[in-house]
Design a protein around this motif. Structure first.
Motif, PDB file in Angstrom:
ATOM      1  N   VAL A 148       0.880  -1.173  -0.037  1.00 32.01           N
ATOM      2  CA  VAL A 148       0.125  -0.005   0.005  1.00 32.01           C
ATOM      3  C   VAL A 148       0.803   1.346  -0.114  1.00 32.01           C
ATOM      4  N   LEU A 149       2.256   1.180  -0.118  1.00 28.50           N
ATOM      5  CA  LEU A 149       3.088   2.364  -0.295  1.00 28.50           C
ATOM      6  C   LEU A 149       2.638   3.374  -0.899  1.00 28.50           C
ATOM      7  N   PRO A 150       2.173   3.271  -2.126  1.00 28.82           N
ATOM      8  CA  PRO A 150       1.709   4.396  -3.127  1.00 28.82           C
ATOM      9  C   PRO A 150       0.519   5.062  -2.391  1.00 28.82           C
ATOM     10  N   GLN A 151      -0.417   4.514  -1.844  1.00 30.59           N
ATOM     11  CA  GLN A 151      -1.445   5.289  -1.152  1.00 30.59           C
ATOM     12  C   GLN A 151      -0.778   6.063  -0.002  1.00 30.59           C
ATOM     13  N   LEU A 152       0.122   5.151   0.749  1.00 25.62           N
ATOM     14  CA  LEU A 152       0.807   6.016   1.886  1.00 25.62           C
ATOM     15  C   LEU A 152       1.394   7.138   1.632  1.00 25.62           C
ATOM     16  N   ASN A 153       1.936   7.370   0.411  1.00 29.15           N
ATOM     17  CA  ASN A 153       2.872   8.496   0.102  1.00 29.15           C
ATOM     18  C   ASN A 153       2.001   9.503  -0.830  1.00 29.15           C
ATOM     19  N   ARG A 154       0.777   9.173  -1.165  1.00 25.82           N
ATOM     20  CA  ARG A 154      -0.005  10.060  -1.843  1.00 25.82           C
ATOM     21  C   ARG A 154      -0.132  11.540  -1.478  1.00 25.82           C
ATOM     22  N   PHE A 155      -0.453  11.793  -0.152  1.00 27.77           N
ATOM     23  CA  PHE A 155      -0.527  12.962   0.267  1.00 27.77           C
ATOM     24  C   PHE A 155       0.934  13.820   0.438  1.00 27.77           C
ATOM     25  N   ARG A 156       1.888  13.017   0.944  1.00 32.34           N
ATOM     26  CA  ARG A 156       3.194  13.450   1.194  1.00 32.34           C
ATOM     27  C   ARG A 156       3.852  14.075  -0.037  1.00 32.34           C
ATOM     28  N   GLU A 157       3.340  13.587  -1.059  1.00 37.16           N
ATOM     29  CA  GLU A 157       4.043  13.941  -2.698  1.00 37.16           C
ATOM     30  C   GLU A 157       3.122  15.043  -3.221  1.00 37.16           C
ATOM     31  N   SER A 158       1.989  15.290  -2.544  1.00 39.98           N
ATOM     32  CA  SER A 158       1.138  16.281  -3.105  1.00 39.98           C
ATOM     33  C   SER A 158       1.768  17.670  -3.317  1.00 39.98           C
ATOM     34  N   ARG A 159       1.479  18.517  -4.203  1.00 38.11           N
ATOM     35  CA  ARG A 159       1.806  19.859  -4.467  1.00 38.11           C
ATOM     36  C   ARG A 159       0.592  20.617  -4.824  1.00 38.11           C
ATOM     37  N   LEU A 160       0.295  21.449  -3.702  1.00 38.65           N
ATOM     38  CA  LEU A 160      -0.883  21.936  -3.853  1.00 38.65           C
ATOM     39  C   LEU A 160      -0.978  23.143  -4.739  1.00 38.65           C
ATOM     40  N   GLY A 161       0.281  23.774  -4.757  1.00 37.81           N
ATOM     41  CA  GLY A 161       0.119  24.879  -5.537  1.00 37.81           C
ATOM     42  C   GLY A 161       0.117  24.747  -6.933  1.00 37.81           C
TER      43      GLY A 161
END
Length: 449
Positions: free
Chosen positions: A435-448
Motif C-alpha cells: 500500500v506504499l503508493p497510497q501512504l505516500n499520496r498526500f506526502r507527494e502532493s503539490r498544492l500550488g
C-alpha cells in the motif's frame, strides 16, 4: 526519557522491561496557559495565531487512576479542536477542565493552569491503573479521543449520548501533543503494524468521525450507489470521507479549493470534482446575507457532473459558510450530516428546502468505541490509508496548528513526540509495501500546482 526511548526502540523488550522502566517526573507537552486566555481579546479571528498561544512546556507526569493508562507518545497530529483551543474560541478550554473536575472529583488533577492539548496519538503503554484489562506495559497502541464515564444510563446504547462524554485533549487535560499522555483504557486500540508512528497517529479522530458520519446507522447510513457531496475533500476530515465513500460503493462528489487538491482527490479515485475557487462560488452576498442564486448555480454544476442527480448525502463540516447550499442541493428525502462547523456555528438555510422536500439534518460528533474500532480495523487491513502530508517536531506544534488554521495543508498534519525521526515503528513490511503508493499520496502532493 532517553532510557524510556531506548526501551521502546528495542526489538526484544518484554512487558516487564516496560513495567520496570523509570518514568520521568516531568515531560514536554504542548498547550495553552490559563493566564493568557485574554491575549486575543479584540483581535479578529482571522488575525489570531495558534503559533503565539501554543507553548512547549514542562509538565509534571500524572499518575493513572482507575481505568486510566499512561502512554509514551511517539507521534500525534493536529485536529481543528487544537486550533480552537489555541484561539480560545468559542471559549477558553479551561472552563471545560474546571467543569470536569467539579463534576468528577476523581478528575481534579485535570484542572490546571495549563492545558496540554491534542486528540490523537500513537505510542506505547507504560503504566496502567487499577481495573485495566486488555492492554499492558509495552502494548503498541493508538488512541481515539472519546473520554466517557458511563455513570448514567444515557450512554449505554451509544456512548456518544452519555451525559459525561468529553473529547480527550480538548475537554480533558494531558493530551497527545506531548511526550507522555494520560488516557482511559477504553480509548486504546491496536496500532496498525504497517504504519510508522506518525502515520498511525494521523487517523483516529478524523477517520472515526467520518465513519460515524457516513457509514454508521448513527449517521447517514450510506449504501452502495449513494451520491455523497464531500466538502473539503482533500482536507483532514474529507480525505477519509472520500475513501470511505469509495470503499462503500458510493459516488463521491468532491469539493476542493485548488487545482492541486482537485488532482489529489482524483488520484484517490474520485471522478466528480468541483474546484470551488476556480468557479468563484460566494454563498454570502455580505456577512449577513446569504446568496441563494449561488446555491442554485452550485446545484446546477452538481447535476451536470452527476447526469442530473442530486446528492443523497451531504457531508457537512464547514458550517456557516456552506450550510445553506448544503441544505439546498441535497436530493428530496436526502440527508445533510453535519459536525464541526469550522467556518462558524450559526447556520443559515431556507427551511422550505428542508421541510417541503422532506430532507433530514443529522448531527454527529466523533464516534463511539465500536465505531472507532471498526474505522481503525479498516486502516489495519490496508483498506483506508492515512492522508499524512507534513510532519513537524514537537517544538513546532504551534506552526503545525497554524498550517491547519490557514488551510495551507492537505490531508493531515503530524507532530512527532518521542519518535526521534520519521519512518520508525513499522513491523508489517509486506503490507506496507503493498500500500506504499497510497501512504505516500498526500506526502507527494503539490498544492500550488
Amino acid at each position: 526519557m532517553q532510557q524510556l526511548l531506548q526501551t521502546i526502540m528495542s526489538d526484544d523488550a518484554e512487558p516487564d522491561d516496560f513495567a520496570n522502566v523509570e518514568i520521568p517526573e516531568h515531560y514536554r507537552g504542548v498547550g495553552v496557559l490559563a493566564d493568557e486566555t485574554e491575549m486575543f481579546v479584540g483581535v479578529a479571528s482571522e488575525e489570531r495565531s495558534p503559533a503565539k498561544s501554543l507553548h512547549l512546556q514542562s509538565v509534571a507526569t500524572p499518575q493513572p487512576g482507575p481505568g486510566e493508562v499512561l502512554v509514551a507518545v511517539m507521534a500525534s497530529s493536529i485536529n481543528y479542536n487544537t486550533v480552537w483551543s489555541a484561539l480560545f474560541e468559542p471559549r477558553p478550554t479551561f472552563k471545560f477542565l474546571a467543569r470536569y473536575a467539579r463534576e468528577m472529583p476523581e478528575a481534579a488533577h485535570h484542572d490546571q493552569p495549563f492545558h496540554v492539548v491534542g486528540s490523537d496519538l500513537s505510542g506505547v503503554v507504560l503504566r496502567t491503573g487499577p481495573g485495566v484489562r486488555g492492554f499492558q506495559p509495552g502494548s503498541r497502541v493508538v488512541a481515539h479521543c472519546l473520554s466517557v464515564e458511563l455513570s448514567s444510563s444515557d450512554g449505554h446504547n451509544d456512548t456518544m449520548l452519555d451525559s459525561d462524554q468529553r473529547i480527550w485533549g480538548y475537554e480533558t487535560n494531558y493530551g497527545g501533543l506531548a511526550e507522555l499522555a494520560l488516557v482511559k483504557a477504553n480509548q486504546l486500540m491496536p496500532k496498525p503494524d504497517h504504519l510508522s508512528w506518525e502515520e498511525a497517529a494521523a487517523s483516529q479522530l478524523v477517520n472515526s468521525t467520518a465513519y460515524r458520519q457516513l457509514v454508521s446507522r448513527n449517521g447517514a447510513d450510506m449504501k452502495q450507489g449513494d451520491l455523497v457531496l464531500i466538502w473539503g475533500a482533500a482536507g483532514g476530515l474529507g480525505s477519509y470521507a472520500t475513501q470511505l465513500v469509495l470503499n462503500g460503493g458510493g459516488i463521491p462528489v468532491c469539493v476542493v479549493s485548488s487545482p492541486g487538491k482537485a488532482e489529489l482527490v482524483r488520484s484517490m479515485g474520485a471522478e466528480l470534482v468541483i474546484d470551488r475557487s476556480a468557479e468563484g462560488y460566494r454563498f454570502w452576498k455580505d456577512p449577513d446575507t446569504p446568496d441563494p442564486s449561488e446555491w442554485r448555480r452550485f446545484g446546477s454544476q452538481i447535476r451536470e457532473l452527476t447526469g442530473g442527480e442530486d446528492p443523497d448525502i451531504v457531508f457537512e463540516h464547514p458550517g456557516r459558510e456552506t450550510f445553506g447550499a448544503s441544505v439546498y442541493v441535497a436530493r428530496r428525502g436526502g440527508t445533510i450530516v453535519t459536525c464541526a462547523s469550522t467556518s462558524g456555528y450559526e447556520h443559515t438555510f431556507d427551511n422550505r428546502y428542508l421541510w417541503m422536500h422532506l430532507k433530514r439534518i443529522v448531527g454527529t460528533h466523533f464516534a463511539n468505541y465500536r465505531e472507532a474500532w471498526e474505522a481503525n480495523r479498516l486502516i489495519r487491513r490496508g483498506m483506508v490509508h492515512p492522508t499524512l502530508s507534513r510532519v513537524f517536531p514537537l517544538a513546532e506544534a504551534g506552526l503545525a496548528a497554524e498550517a491547519v488554521y490557514r488551510n495551507t495543508h492537505s490531508g493531515k498534519v503530524g507532530v512527532l513526540g518521542l519518535a526521534p525521526r520519521e519512518g520508525l515503528g513499522v513491523r508489517d513490511h509486506a503490507l506496507r509495501e503493498r500500500v506504499l503508493p497510497q501512504l505516500n499520496r498526500f506526502r507527494e502532493s503539490r498544492l500550488g500546482s
